[in-house]
Scaffold this active site. Structure first.
Site, PDB file in Angstrom:
ATOM      1  N   CYS A   1      45.500   5.648  28.914  1.00  0.00           N
ATOM      2  CA  CYS A   1      46.273   4.692  28.092  1.00  0.00           C
ATOM      3  C   CYS A   1      45.867   3.627  26.972  1.00  0.00           C
ATOM      4  CB  CYS A   1      47.195   3.747  28.995  1.00  0.00           C
ATOM      5  SG  CYS A   1      48.482   2.578  28.189  1.00  0.00           S
TER       6      CYS A   1
ATOM      7  N   CYS B   1      51.319   2.317  20.544  1.00  0.00           N
ATOM      8  CA  CYS B   1      50.941   3.203  21.518  1.00  0.00           C
ATOM      9  C   CYS B   1      49.777   3.910  21.198  1.00  0.00           C
ATOM     10  CB  CYS B   1      52.236   4.258  21.788  1.00  0.00           C
ATOM     11  SG  CYS B   1      51.736   5.596  22.929  1.00  0.00           S
TER      12      CYS B   1
END
Length: 334
Positions: free
Chosen positions: A254, A89
């Site tokens: 992101c 992530c």
């Protein structure tokens, strides 16, 4: 039985990061990928309890810190969020490292550098600090690549749409503006979520077992949708709305999505090694991405991307999960 977790909350460019500083489980395994499998088998209730309502929300994301397996590294991290226990992530890394440095949870062996073990592999990180505040974090992500191009799927609201699939730590279906999709600027977040829920399911059904990481078969299938379009700031190079979980739109640009985007653009000759790419989120916050070098992943030509962003701490929590609480392990309304 009550389980107590000491947590520190922050956001990375608008997207939440909740770091479990104390109370994480003892996991077995020689790597973070092996420990991820153990966590999924026996401790996923921790993720659900801390990420979902009533202690979290639909967009909640977090991490748990562990000692590194290789003593030359600084930390190992397990990523948890409403969409699952992720191999990697990017926004979570930026937020977690910011928290860990500012709160003294880790002391890097070399100032300005962190070597982080993630389930997806080793991630090297640079950061800049002014006094006690981390100004920015730049991670050199895992090898990323374009897995497929010009695939098509039927979207109920739009009709047939074409998309690429790229890997940046997770697999992304990337939908660029085209005849039946004019760009994210013309859609609300709710519309993108509704389309993504159906389209992602249809993609994984139509292209079953088509996307399996050649070096780690536990990483598979399209888990994220990345819709692109016009930027808010003319100085930015691209904008996206990343859908993940069941109903979330990433408020940050992101990190793994930006990595996948860089791999896609580089493979198509639209980006060069070392060229900065300012990537906007749906709300307008930005990461700076770069293709640092070429590499290979299995039979695929790949790139090593870097992602730079910032995070801010906003809270310290002691969270209790009481097994007698009927909502101990979280719930979702919508």
């Amino acid at each position: 039985m009550k389980h107590i977790f000491k947590c520190i909350d922050a956001h990375t460019c608008g997207n939440p990061v909740r770091v479990v500083a104390q109370g994480g489980p003892e996991l077995t395994g020689k790597t973070m990928n092996e420990k991820r499998q153990h966590f999924l088998k026996e401790y996923d209730w921790i993720r659900k309890g801390l990420m979902f309502e009533p202690r979290g929300h639909d967009m909640m994301s977090g991490s748990i810190l562990f000692p590194p397996h290789d003593p030359v590294n600084d930390v190992a991290i397990l990523f948890i969020e409403t969409s699952g226990c992720l191999p990697m992530c990017g926004h979570g890394t930026i937020g977690t490292i910011t928290i860990a440095i500012e709160e003294g949870l880790i002391i890097p062996k070399k100032e300005g550098v962190v070597k982080m073990e993630a389930p997806a592999g080793l991630v090297e990180i640079a950061y800049q600090k002014t006094k006690n505040k981390v100004d920015w974090v730049r991670l050199t992500n895992v090898a990323s690549y374009l897995a497929a191009t010009d695939l098509e799927i039927d979207c109920p609201e739009l009709g047939i749409i074409h998309f690429d699939v790229a890997y940046g730590g997770n697999y992304y279906a990337i939908v660029d503006p085209q005849k039946n999709f004019t760009g994210v600027q013309d859609f609300t977040a709710s519309q993108i979520i509704q389309m993504s829920q159906v389209v992602r399911e249809r993609i994984n059904k139509k292209y079953s077992n088509a996307f399996i990481h050649p070096e780690n078969d536990t990483i598979r299938d399209v888990t994220h949708m990345l819709w692109t379009g016009d930027t808010i700031n003319p100085a930015s190079d691209g904008r996206n709305a990343v859908f993940y979980g069941d109903k979330a739109i990433d408020r940050s640009p992101c990190g793994t999505g930006t990595s996948a985007r860089l791999a896609q653009l580089y493979a198509k000759g639209k980006l060069e090694v070392g060229q900065a790419y300012t990537h906007e989120s749906f709300i307008g916050s930005t990461f700076i991405g770069r293709v640092e070098q070429e590499t290979v992943v299995g039979e695929y030509k790949a790139v090593i991307p870097s992602i730079q962003g910032w995070a801010r701490i906003y809270g310290h929590n002691t969270i209790t999960i009481d097994e007698e609480d009927p909502y101990a392990f979280g719930f979702s309304v919508i």
